[in-house]
Structure formats: C-alpha cells, structure tokens
Scaffold this motif. Sequence first.
Motif, short mmCIF file in Angstrom:
data_model
loop_
_atom_site.label_atom_id
_atom_site.label_comp_id
_atom_site.label_asym_id
_atom_site.label_seq_id
_atom_site.Cartn_x
_atom_site.Cartn_y
_atom_site.Cartn_z
N TYR A 168 0.78 -1.23 0.00
CA TYR A 168 0.00 0.00 0.00
C TYR A 168 0.82 1.29 0.00
O TYR A 168 0.28 2.36 -0.27
CB TYR A 168 -0.92 0.02 1.23
N ASP A 196 -8.14 15.91 1.81
CA ASP A 196 -8.72 14.65 2.27
C ASP A 196 -9.78 14.95 3.33
O ASP A 196 -9.78 16.02 3.93
CB ASP A 196 -7.64 13.77 2.91
N MET A 197 -10.68 14.00 3.57
CA MET A 197 -11.68 14.19 4.63
C MET A 197 -11.42 13.17 5.73
O MET A 197 -11.25 11.99 5.46
CB MET A 197 -13.09 14.03 4.05
N ARG A 213 -14.02 14.69 -4.78
CA ARG A 213 -13.67 13.26 -4.78
C ARG A 213 -14.69 12.55 -3.88
O ARG A 213 -14.77 12.83 -2.69
CB ARG A 213 -12.26 13.09 -4.21
N LYS A 250 -16.49 6.20 -0.15
CA LYS A 250 -17.51 5.67 0.77
C LYS A 250 -17.26 6.18 2.19
O LYS A 250 -18.19 6.48 2.92
CB LYS A 250 -17.49 4.14 0.76
N GLY A 251 -15.99 6.27 2.60
CA GLY A 251 -15.66 6.71 3.97
C GLY A 251 -14.96 5.59 4.72
O GLY A 251 -15.37 4.44 4.63
N ALA A 277 -14.00 7.91 -6.44
CA ALA A 277 -12.96 7.17 -5.73
C ALA A 277 -13.54 5.90 -5.12
O ALA A 277 -14.11 5.91 -4.03
CB ALA A 277 -12.34 8.05 -4.64
N HIS A 315 -13.18 1.22 -5.48
CA HIS A 315 -12.69 0.02 -6.17
C HIS A 315 -13.84 -0.94 -6.41
O HIS A 315 -13.64 -2.02 -6.94
CB HIS A 315 -11.63 -0.70 -5.32
N ASP A 316 -15.02 -0.54 -5.98
CA ASP A 316 -16.18 -1.43 -6.00
C ASP A 316 -16.68 -1.57 -7.44
O ASP A 316 -17.13 -0.59 -8.05
CB ASP A 316 -17.26 -0.79 -5.10
N GLN A 351 -10.80 7.14 -9.45
CA GLN A 351 -9.61 7.16 -8.61
C GLN A 351 -9.57 5.90 -7.75
O GLN A 351 -10.60 5.43 -7.27
CB GLN A 351 -9.62 8.40 -7.69
N MET A 352 -8.38 5.36 -7.58
CA MET A 352 -8.19 4.17 -6.71
C MET A 352 -6.90 4.30 -5.93
O MET A 352 -6.04 5.11 -6.28
CB MET A 352 -8.15 2.90 -7.55
N LEU A 353 -6.79 3.50 -4.88
CA LEU A 353 -5.61 3.56 -4.03
C LEU A 353 -4.47 2.73 -4.62
O LEU A 353 -4.70 1.69 -5.25
CB LEU A 353 -5.95 3.01 -2.62
N ARG A 400 -6.49 -3.24 -6.60
CA ARG A 400 -7.02 -3.55 -7.93
C ARG A 400 -6.24 -2.87 -9.08
O ARG A 400 -6.84 -2.18 -9.95
CB ARG A 400 -8.52 -3.19 -8.01
N ARG A 429 -6.79 0.47 5.75
CA ARG A 429 -6.80 -0.49 4.62
C ARG A 429 -7.08 -1.90 5.15
O ARG A 429 -7.77 -2.68 4.51
CB ARG A 429 -5.48 -0.48 3.85
#
Length: 308
Positions: free
Chosen positions: A32, A134-135, A184, A187-188, A225, A227-228, A252-254, A258, A289
């Motif tokens: 990560y 970021d939130m 962005r 989900k949270g 943002a 990955h779902d 956007q993805m981390l 994926r 994560r």
Amino acid sequence: MLRQPILLVSRSARFRRLVTSLPLASGLVARYVPGEHTADAVAATAELVRGGLAVTLDHLGEDTTDPGDADATVAAYRDLLSSLAAAGLAHQAEVSVKLSAIGQALPDGDRLALENARIICRAARNVGTTVTLDMEDHTTTDRTLATLRELRMDFPETGAVLQAYLHRTEADCRALAHEGSRVRLCKGAYAEPEEVAFTDRLEVDRAYVRCLKILLAGQGYPMIATHDPRMIQIAASLASRYGRAPRTYEFQMLYGVRPEEQRRLAAAGETVRVYVPYGEQWYGYLTRRLAERPQNLALFLRSLISTR
Ligand code: FDA
C-alpha cells in the motif's frame, strides 16, 4: 462486520507498537505504501504515469499535535512538488492533504491549517498542479469544508473529499456540484457512530449512488474514488446518461488496490488517478486499509511471523 472492531483495536497503543514494528518492506506495508522518501514517491509516480495513469500523492501523517511536525509536513509537500516538476511529472500528479497533518488539531488550528494549506496550494499552482483536501472523521467535516471555502477564494482549483457514508453528504454534494468545483467521492474509512453515518454496507452503497447522481448531473468535476466494481459500473452508465464527455470526470483508486482494474479502465479511455501515500507515518493509513479488507489480516499475520 470486522471493520469497526479493527478500527477500534487500532487505537490501542499495544497494537500500534506491534504493527509499527513491521519493516516497510514487509508484504503488507509495501503493498500500500511505495516508500518513505520523496524519491520513492516520485519513482512510483513515474511508473504509474508510464502506464497511462494519473496520480495524487499523500505525504502520510495525521492528527499532528506538534507545530514543528506541521511545518515539516508543509516542507515535505514543497519538496515533493518541486521534485515532481523537476522530473516533468507535475502535470500528471496532484497532491492530497490532510488538514490534521498541517495543524488543524492544534490550538488556533483552523487558522494554522488554512495558512499552511495556502502555502501548499501556492507551491502546487507554481508547478501547474492542484491540491485536494482529504476528509477525516466526522468531527472535522464542517471545519474542513469551511477551510475549503476560504482556500477556493484564492485557489478555486482546490478540491475536497466527501464521504458517502455520512448522512449529511447528499446535501454537501448539492452544495459542491457547481462549475469549477472538484469533488472526490469515497464511501468513507473511519469508525463513525450511527447517529451520523450509515453503517450497513448496502445503505452506504445506496448513498454512494445517490451522491454520484448529484455530482454527475451537476456542473463540477466528479472524482469517483472507489474500487467497488458495482459502483464503477453504475458511475460509467450514469456518466453516459448525463452526457458526460471523457475528461469531465475521473476514476480514482488507491495504490496497490485492484491495479489491473486501474489499467483496464485507463485502456478503455477513462481518466484514472492513483492515490499514492508515502512517508514514515503509515500506521493510520495501513489500519484503515486492513479494516476495509479483513482478508488482509492473514497477510498481516504472515508479515508479523516472518519478521520475528
Ligand atoms: P469496498 O470497501 O466495498 O471495496 C470494494 C472492493 O474493492 C473490495 O471487494 C475489494 O476487492 C477492493 N478493496 C477495497 N479496499 C481494499 C483494500 N484495502 N485492499 C484490497 N482490496 C480492497 N476515505 C476517507 O474517509 N477519507 C478520504 O479522504 C479518502 N480518500 C480516498 C481517496 C481515494 C482515491 C480512494 C480510492 C479512497 C479514499 N478513501 C477515503 C477510502 C474510502 O473511503 C474507502 O474506505 C475505500 O476506498 C474502500 O471503499 P470502496 O469504495 O473501494 O468499496
């Protein structure tokens, strides 16, 4: 089901000591976080850009309680931005900033975080890129959005994250779906009480779709943002239903999550941006994560055994 317990256990000092005893190179952390230094972040960015992906970089750190640490974070972002420019990568890479890393939690924190965020926004603009805030947990949402409003007066290109799991977020999406606004939608990732957030996965997904509709039908630039696979599919069909041209929104993805899907979407003509965290303070990021994907616990336990 394991998400909330993992996030709660992660607050314990013992668990923290155990996890931070892992070397960065251990399987789980390295998956990560590409490294601790600016050079690692720039190298990871170059590789992603070569593969047709855009990048947003996060210098890891949060909940800063020492003004010196806040200053060091600002200096790290300035160093990062000039290194990206020197490598010819600043147009493909922006930065993501947590206000708690640059002073929000300190006395007079809103003023301090705003001043520090301004320095980072100016440095970003000077090299031709942007900042997204970021939130963090729900106790900071109002303050973060207030800082966003102030920042946008001088740096209207500044974006922010909204978290679909919060009950308030549909209204926030409506308020931010205007022209020039970059949002962005995720989900949270925090352990939130049910008074303020949906805690059932299905309810979070439904809220995510409602927010997607507002943002994609609006005038701003939505940054999707997730990955779902279901959310990605729904977002793509909503984008086409609302007549969104390519480049008027992005996925956007981390980093490390994926990656084959990141490449597949980019090859299909979508803009895909990868969120790349780097730095020494990876604990909070890593435990979120872990909580998202409890299967990672097996990888985590293997890392612990193999380093002992
Ligand atoms: P979900 O958790 O349902 O996952 C869908 C699928 O994705 C899983 O089935 C799995 O295949 C894969 N997956 C998801 N997480 C994984 C992981 N950790 N490891 C391996 N596979 C995984 N949150 C926040 O509160 N504030 C913020 O500022 C941000 N910022 C942010 C930026 C970007 C670019 C992204 C992509 C995400 C965030 N987040 C965030 C995190 C976000 O809130 C959320 O916790 C994660 O993205 C996981 O949610 P998904 O939408 O991917 O769905």
